[in-house]
Write an enzyme that holds these catalytic residues in place. Structure first.
Site, PDB file in Angstrom:
ATOM      1  N   GLY A  62      -7.688 -24.128  14.064  1.00  0.00           N
ATOM      2  CA  GLY A  62      -9.103 -24.339  13.787  1.00  0.00           C
ATOM      3  C   GLY A  62      -9.713 -23.240  12.937  1.00  0.00           C
ATOM      4  O   GLY A  62     -10.871 -23.333  12.532  1.00  0.00           O
ATOM      5  N   GLU A  84       3.808   1.628   2.419  1.00  0.00           N
ATOM      6  CA  GLU A  84       4.938   0.709   2.250  1.00  0.00           C
ATOM      7  C   GLU A  84       5.854   1.105   1.093  1.00  0.00           C
ATOM      8  O   GLU A  84       6.934   0.527   0.924  1.00  0.00           O
ATOM      9  CB  GLU A  84       4.442  -0.736   2.009  1.00  0.00           C
ATOM     10  CG  GLU A  84       3.788  -1.378   3.212  1.00  0.00           C
ATOM     11  CD  GLU A  84       2.443  -0.757   3.521  1.00  0.00           C
ATOM     12  OE1 GLU A  84       2.269  -0.264   4.667  1.00  0.00           O
ATOM     13  OE2 GLU A  84       1.580  -0.730   2.625  1.00  0.00           O
ATOM     14  N   GLU A 122      -4.272  -9.789   2.469  1.00  0.00           N
ATOM     15  CA  GLU A 122      -3.272  -9.926   3.535  1.00  0.00           C
ATOM     16  C   GLU A 122      -3.327 -11.261   4.255  1.00  0.00           C
ATOM     17  O   GLU A 122      -2.293 -11.788   4.693  1.00  0.00           O
ATOM     18  CB  GLU A 122      -3.425  -8.770   4.525  1.00  0.00           C
ATOM     19  CG  GLU A 122      -2.975  -7.422   3.975  1.00  0.00           C
ATOM     20  CD  GLU A 122      -4.043  -6.653   3.235  1.00  0.00           C
ATOM     21  OE1 GLU A 122      -3.821  -5.469   2.939  1.00  0.00           O
ATOM     22  OE2 GLU A 122      -5.120  -7.247   2.947  1.00  0.00           O
ATOM     23  N   HIS A 161     -11.814 -30.029  22.221  1.00  0.00           N
ATOM     24  CA  HIS A 161     -12.686 -29.201  21.385  1.00  0.00           C
ATOM     25  C   HIS A 161     -14.134 -29.236  21.859  1.00  0.00           C
ATOM     26  O   HIS A 161     -14.918 -28.355  21.531  1.00  0.00           O
ATOM     27  CB  HIS A 161     -12.611 -29.683  19.928  1.00  0.00           C
ATOM     28  CG  HIS A 161     -13.267 -28.760  18.956  1.00  0.00           C
ATOM     29  ND1 HIS A 161     -13.675 -29.172  17.707  1.00  0.00           N
ATOM     30  CD2 HIS A 161     -13.603 -27.442  19.033  1.00  0.00           C
ATOM     31  CE1 HIS A 161     -14.226 -28.156  17.057  1.00  0.00           C
ATOM     32  NE2 HIS A 161     -14.202 -27.093  17.841  1.00  0.00           N
ATOM     33  N   GLY A 183       0.846  -1.182   0.000  1.00  0.00           N
ATOM     34  CA  GLY A 183       0.000   0.000   0.000  1.00  0.00           C
ATOM     35  C   GLY A 183       0.881   1.231   0.000  1.00  0.00           C
ATOM     36  O   GLY A 183       2.118   1.139  -0.018  1.00  0.00           O
ATOM     37  N   SER A 184       0.266   2.397   0.071  1.00  0.00           N
ATOM     38  CA  SER A 184       1.035   3.636  -0.045  1.00  0.00           C
ATOM     39  C   SER A 184       2.036   3.806   1.092  1.00  0.00           C
ATOM     40  O   SER A 184       3.133   4.356   0.879  1.00  0.00           O
ATOM     41  CB  SER A 184       0.080   4.830  -0.073  1.00  0.00           C
ATOM     42  OG  SER A 184      -0.747   4.847   1.089  1.00  0.00           O
ATOM     43  N   HIS A 190       0.103  -3.893   4.698  1.00  0.00           N
ATOM     44  CA  HIS A 190      -0.350  -2.511   4.694  1.00  0.00           C
ATOM     45  C   HIS A 190      -0.837  -2.143   6.098  1.00  0.00           C
ATOM     46  O   HIS A 190      -1.199  -3.000   6.900  1.00  0.00           O
ATOM     47  CB  HIS A 190      -1.475  -2.354   3.673  1.00  0.00           C
ATOM     48  CG  HIS A 190      -1.807  -0.942   3.342  1.00  0.00           C
ATOM     49  ND1 HIS A 190      -0.898   0.088   3.406  1.00  0.00           N
ATOM     50  CD2 HIS A 190      -2.985  -0.373   2.934  1.00  0.00           C
ATOM     51  CE1 HIS A 190      -1.486   1.210   3.053  1.00  0.00           C
ATOM     52  NE2 HIS A 190      -2.748   0.963   2.762  1.00  0.00           N
TER      53      HIS A 190
END
Length: 537
Positions: free
Chosen positions: A404, A36, A55, A285, A33-34, A78
């Site tokens: 998970g 970066e 991402e 779980h 993005g800008s 970003h």
């Protein structure tokens, strides 16, 4: 250096690239993005930038790459919402024990007090608690040192992601170079604790082993097999193990523990000592009572993870590197262990049918895969059937997610394929799971990876169907997924694909996918019958 010598100065950007070279982190996974762009300016020719289109896909790819290579991965995201998009797979990376340094852009320091567009508020707090270390350096010149520290923490057992937020104007600031330090964080277990464990194992008449993913992560598989054979005890894989824990064709292997307290207790309570290696005690779980914890049976846990050891409801924990601890423990035991049992009989091959059953599809997939293929799985409702039909034998040949959370394994498979370009990688994925990060197919096409994506299409969230039955829930919405065309989605990103519905079509499509020079998708329409994840108690 004498007192008149001026220290060498460079920029934050150049110091960071020099540090990454020393650390061997010249592959960067990113979605730019800008904020970066100053980091990406004049990209060095000796660095590889692997582009992901979302991402979460970026972090999943870095996770697969890190786990497959055993090295720390570099991620560039970003700012603000971009980090938010990634957080599901950041959580998974922590549970997977995947070492990575995540950097994210931030607005310029001068703008931050006024809540600028694309500014991240409290950026270092955003990814917590699912990173091991998080910082936005107080000064621009501290950025390379913060990345070096993040790398050291990411590669300290248990491995995991770290995070550095970097204002975009920091890259041009002056700083001193930061050399990479020698870093050997593994520690050996306490010898006295190992001697005590050896005495308890030697005195036990019916010991049992529960083995988890840390064994493969530490490349300690052969040492694990040698220890199990020396003891001569049956070996279970721990619940939800995200890697191969023990060769599934070995005579001592008896199966995969369910993540149910009653099932774990039923499997282990007849023994007089439980040795847990490279896994928690235990991962559950569903709720229930684990009678094992009240039976007075000794439990000894060997692990690198102090947090899971501290959280265990009972037992003795021995902390330290398994690659050091397992041979040391084996050396303390008598050489004449118990005789090995006969290998477990394999289930009979499932019969061909239309619609194709999950068991038949997985049986044929196993037969079609090359001997050195790597399997990356995210088909939760079919996992018990996969265990039955696709025994994993080779260390480093199986990966799944430990969290998970769906959306890991397709980009994870891309990362694994980038790490092992000479080997066929197979992503076995459910139709629901595929939809969490389908963008990863595009990266596989651009990188020309030998990746076979096998989508098990049962037109819904099969695991939810199963849990609805276990929990006696009726008429729950949001479970069926009609109208999805996975072949069309793959072709839209440049990946060939085939839809199959009969045994004959399946055979031909799998053969084509295993021979393809680049990625290929095979969508298998299977019987949508309810998978049996847990017995109802």
């Amino acid at each position: 250096m004498d007192g008149n010598t001026t220290p060498t100065r460079t920029t934050v950007r150049e110091a960071t690239f020099d540090l990454l070279r020393q650390l061997g982190m010249t592959t960067v996974f990113g979605n730019p993005g800008s904020t970066e762009l100053p980091f990406l300016d004049r990209w060095p020719s000796d660095f590889r930038y692997v582009l992901g289109l979302q991402e979460a896909s970026v972090v999943g790819m870095a996770d697969g790459y890190a786990r497959a290579t055993g090295r720390c991965a570099m991620v560039n995201l970003h700012s603000a919402a971009g980090v938010g998009h990634a957080l599901g797979n950041v959580f998974t990376a922590l549970r997977n024990g995947a070492p990575m340094v995540i950097t994210a852009g931030q607005q310029t320091r001068a703008l931050l007090p006024n809540f600028p567009f694309l500014g991240a508020t409290e950026a270092a707090q955003f990814p917590k608690p699912y990173v091991k270390f998080s910082i936005e350096p107080a000064r621009a010149e501290d950025v390379p040192a913060a990345i070096a520290q993040a790398h050291r923490i990411a590669t300290q057992r248990p491995y995991g992601p770290t995070f550095v937020s970097i204002p975009s104007d920091d890259w041009a600031a002056a700083c001193q170079p930061v050399p990479a330090r020698a870093w050997h964080p593994d520690t050996a277990p306490d010898p006295a604790a190992l001697e005590e464990a050896a005495r308890a194992i030697g005195a036990a008449r019916r010991p049992v082993l529960v083995v988890g993913p840390e064994v493969d992560a530490e490349n300690a598989g052969p040492a694990m097999v040698a220890l199990a054979e020396r003891i001569g005890a049956p070996v279970w894989t721990s619940p939800f193990s995200s890697r191969l824990s023990f060769p599934e064709d070995h005579p001592l292997f008896v199966g995969h523990l369910h993540a149910s307290p009653e099932k774990v207790s039923d499997a282990l309570i007849a023994h007089d000592l439980v040795l847990v290696i490279g896994a928690p005690v235990f991962t559950f779980h569903v709720p229930g009572e684990c009678a094992l914890f009240r039976a007075g049976i000794p439990i000894i846990q060997m692990t690198t993870d102090a947090e899971t050891a501290a959280s265990a409801p009972m037992g003795t924990a021995i902390l330290g590197a398994l690659r050091l601890g397992l041979p040391a423990l084996a050396a303390l035991l008598p050489a004449d262990g118990r005789a090995l049992p006969a290998p477990r009989p394999r289930p009979a091959p499932p019969e061909a049918s239309s619609p194709v059953s999950a068991a038949y599809a997985l049986h044929r997939l196993h037969a079609a895969m090359p001997p050195d293929a790597i399997l990356v799985e995210e088909a939760p409702s079919h996992r018990p059937t996969m265990h039955a039909q696709m025994p994993i034998r080779e260390w480093g040949s199986f990966f799944t997610m430990a969290s998970g959370g769906l959306g890991y394994s397709l980009p994870g498979a891309v990362g694994v394929a980038l790490a092992h370009r000479g080997r066929r990688v197979v992503c076995l994925i459910g139709d629901g799971s595929f939809m969490y990060s389908p963008q990863a197919i595009w990266t596989a096409v651009q990188e020309k990876l030998p990746l076979a994506v096998v989508v098990m299409n049962n037109a819904g969230y099969g695991a939810m169907r199963s849990f609805s039955r276990v929990l006696q829930v009726r008429d729950a919405p949001g479970i069926d997924l009609p109208g999805l065309d996975f072949v069309a989605m793959a072709r839209g990103m440049g990946c060939p694909g085939r839809h199959v519905a009969t045994p004959e079509e399946l055979e031909d499509a799998l053969a084509e996918a295993m021979a393809a020079t680049g990625p290929m998708l095979v969508e298998v329409s299977i019987d949508p019958g309810i998978a049996q994840l847990y017995d109802k108690k």
